[in-house]
Design an enzyme around this catalytic site. Structure first.
Site, mmCIF file in Angstrom:
data_model
loop_
_atom_site.group_PDB
_atom_site.id
_atom_site.type_symbol
_atom_site.label_atom_id
_atom_site.label_comp_id
_atom_site.label_asym_id
_atom_site.label_seq_id
_atom_site.Cartn_x
_atom_site.Cartn_y
_atom_site.Cartn_z
ATOM 1 N N LYS A 184 0.514 -1.632 0.036
ATOM 2 C CA LYS A 184 -0.280 0.120 -0.052
ATOM 3 C C LYS A 184 0.683 1.836 0.279
ATOM 4 C CE LYS A 184 -3.402 -2.140 0.112
ATOM 5 N NZ LYS A 184 -3.847 -2.895 0.602
HETATM 6 C C1 LIG Z 1 -5.885 -3.849 1.225
HETATM 7 C C2 LIG Z 1 -7.161 -3.751 0.932
HETATM 8 C C3 LIG Z 1 -7.869 -4.018 1.983
HETATM 9 C C4 LIG Z 1 -7.173 -5.123 3.751
HETATM 10 O O1 LIG Z 1 -6.335 -4.530 3.914
HETATM 11 P P1 LIG Z 1 -5.580 -5.014 5.248
HETATM 12 O O2 LIG Z 1 -4.327 -4.319 5.652
HETATM 13 O O3 LIG Z 1 -4.806 -6.272 4.580
HETATM 14 O O4 LIG Z 1 -6.727 -5.583 5.853
HETATM 15 C C5 LIG Z 1 -9.097 -4.046 2.539
HETATM 16 N N1 LIG Z 1 -9.670 -2.940 1.112
HETATM 17 C C6 LIG Z 1 -8.838 -2.548 0.225
HETATM 18 C C7 LIG Z 1 -9.704 -2.267 -1.371
HETATM 19 C C8 LIG Z 1 -8.128 -2.999 0.186
HETATM 20 O O5 LIG Z 1 -7.023 -3.275 -0.895
#
Ligand SMILES: *Cc1c(COP(=O)(O)O)cnc(C)c1O
Length: 380
Positions: A184
Site C-alpha cells: 500500500k
Molecule cells: C488491502 C485492502 C484491504 C485489506 O487490508 P488489510 O490491511 O490487508 O486487511 C481492504 N480493502 C481494500 C480495497 C484493500 O486494497
C-alpha cells in the site's frame, strides 16, 4: 521470481531501520506511546478527530461495522469491485451484503444510482471503496445517506493522503479505514487505521479493539491501574510499537511519495493516450477539487484482446502486472451465499482490467521498459 519491473516496491531506508531499532532498544513492544503518536499524526493528516491503529484494515472495517451497530438482520451495500475484505467485514457481524455496480469503465467506483436501487428497510450502511485512491462520488452519496438515514464506511485502503474538495478521503463518512499492508502507499507490513469524527463510534472502537477492557497493560505499566473490568465482547485488534514506528517514518514520506505517484501516472497517461487502451480516471485529470493518492495504475484492454496472453507477454519481458479485482460476487463462496447477482459494468471492467507497475521511486528506465513491453504485447 526476479522482475525487471515489479508491480510495487517499498520506499524504505535508514529512517525505517532507525525507527525500529529505537523501539527495540526502548524495551516496550506492544501498544504504547509510539502507537499513540502514530494515531495522533495520522488523525492530524486526515483531519479527523479520532484515529485508532490496528493490525490490518480488515480489523478496522470489522470494528467500523460493529461500532455502527451492524448485525444479524441488517443489510449493507458494498461494491463488488474491491478486495474481499470489503464484504467479509459485514459477514463477520451476521449482516448481509448487497453488491452494487460501478459507475462506468472510466470511473469504476460505486454508482449512487445503484445504491438507491439496493436500499431496503433493512439497509443500515454503505461501504465505499476509493478505487486506486480516486474519490467516490461523495456529494451524491452523502446526500443519499442523509436522506435514507444510512451510515457510511469508507474503505480507504488505497487512499491515504487523498482528498476531495479539501476534505480527506476517510473523513467524509462515519468511519474511514486504511490499510498499511506491504504493497500500500504507506507500508508497515501488516497494519491499519480507523478514523472517525463521531465520539460514540470512537468510544466503541476503543473498547472493542482490546477485549472491552477498561485498562490496558500500558496503563498498568504506567502505574495508572492494577486491575480492569471487561464491559463488552471485544477482540485483540491492537498494533505494536515496531509497526507504529515504521508507520511514523512512512507517514512523513507520504505526501512526497503520492506526488511522485501522480507524476508517474501522468507520464503513463501521456504515453498511452494514442493506444487502443482505455485509461480509467484519466478524464479526471485537472479537476481542481480532486487530489487522488494514485495507489495503482489500471488500464483496460480492448474488448477482444486476450488478457492472459497480454500478461504472459509482459511477464516474458520481466514486467509484473496484476488484476484489480476479480469481482467479489463471482467468488465461489459468494456465489453460494448470494446466488444470481449480476453486475454488468463490474463484470465487463474486471474482465478487461490489468494493473501496471507503479511506485514512488520508479525511474524513467523502468517506465520506458513497461511502455515498450506494452506496445509489443498489444501488437501481438
Ligand atoms: C488491502 C485492502 C484491504 C485489506 O487490508 P488489510 O490491511 O490487508 O486487511 C481492504 N480493502 C481494500 C480495497 C484493500 O486494497
Amino acid at each position: 521470481m526476479q522482475w525487471r519491473v515489479p508491480l510495487a516496491d517499498l520506499d524504505f531506508d535508514q529512517a525505517e531501520t532507525q525507527a525500529v531499532l529505537q523501539v527495540l532498544n526502548s524495551r516496550w513492544l506492544s501498544m504504547g506511546t509510539v502507537a499513540q503518536e502514530f494515531e495522533r499524526q495520522f488523525a492530524a493528516m486526515v483531519g479527523a478527530q479520532y484515529a485508532f491503529a490496528v493490525s490490518n484494515a480488515t480489523q478496522a472495517l470489522h470494528l467500523a461495522c460493529l461500532a455502527l451497530g451492524i448485525g444479524a438482520g441488517d443489510e449493507v451495500i458494498v461494491p463488488s469491485l474491491s478486495f474481499v475484505a470489503t464484504a467479509n467485514c459485514v459477514l463477520y457481524t451476521g449482516a448481509k451484503v448487497r453488491f452494487a455496480d460501478i459507475l462506468s469503465a472510466d470511473e469504476p467506483t460505486i454508482s449512487p444510482t445503484e445504491i438507491e436501487r439496493l436500499i431496503t428497510p433493512r439497509t443500515r450502511a454503505i461501504i465505499l471503496m476509493h478505487y486506486g485512491g480516486y474519490p467516490c462520488r461523495m456529494g451524491e452519496i452523502m446526500e443519499i445517506a442523509a436522506r435514507r438515514n444510512l451510515a457510511i464506511i469508507e474503505d480507504s485502503a488505497h487512499a491515504p493522503g487523498a482528498s476531495l474538495a479539501g476534505r480527506s478521503l476517510g473523513a467524509w463518512g462515519d468511519a474511514g479505514c486504511f490499510s498499511f499492508y506491504s504493497n500500500k502507499n504507506l507500508s508497515t507490513g501488516e497494519g491499519g487505521m480507523l478514523v472517525t469524527n463521531r465520539e460514540d463510534v470512537a468510544r466503541q472502537v476503543n473498547a472493542l479493539r482490546s477485549h472491552g477492557m477498561t485498562s490496558l497493560t500500558w496503563d498498568r505499566h504506567q502505574g495508572h491501574a492494577y486491575t480492569y473490568d471487561v464491559t463488552t465482547l471485544g477482540y485483540n485488534y491492537r498494533i505494536d510499537e515496531i509497526r507504529s514506528a515504521i508507520g511514523l517514518a512512512q507517514l512523513s514520506k507520504l505526501a512526497q511519495n503520492n506526488a511522485r505517484r501522480a507524476e508517474i501516472t501522468r507520464r503513463y497517461w501521456q504515453a498511452l493516450r494514442d493506444t487502443p487502451l482505455q485509461l480509467p480516471f484519466s478524464r479526471l485529470e485537472g479537476a481542481a477539487e480532486i487530489s487522488p493518492a494514485y495507489h495503482i495504475l489500471p488500464i483496460l484492454l480492448p474488448e477482444n484482446a486476450s488478457r492472459r496472453k497480454f500478461m504472459d507477454e509482459m511477464k516474458a519481458n520481466g514486467i509484473q502486472t496484476s488484476i484489480h479485482y476479480p469481482p467479489i460476487h463471482q467468488f465461489s463462496y459468494f456465489r453460494r451465499m448470494f446466488p444470481g447477482v449480476s453486475l454488468p459494468q463490474t463484470e465487463r471492467f474486471a474482465a478487461r482490467e490489468v494493473t501496471l507497475p507503479l511506485y514512488p521511486h520508479m525511474d524513467k528506465t523502468s517506465l520506458d521498459a513497461v511502455i515498450a513491453a506494452l506496445h509489443k504485447a498489444l501488437v501481438n
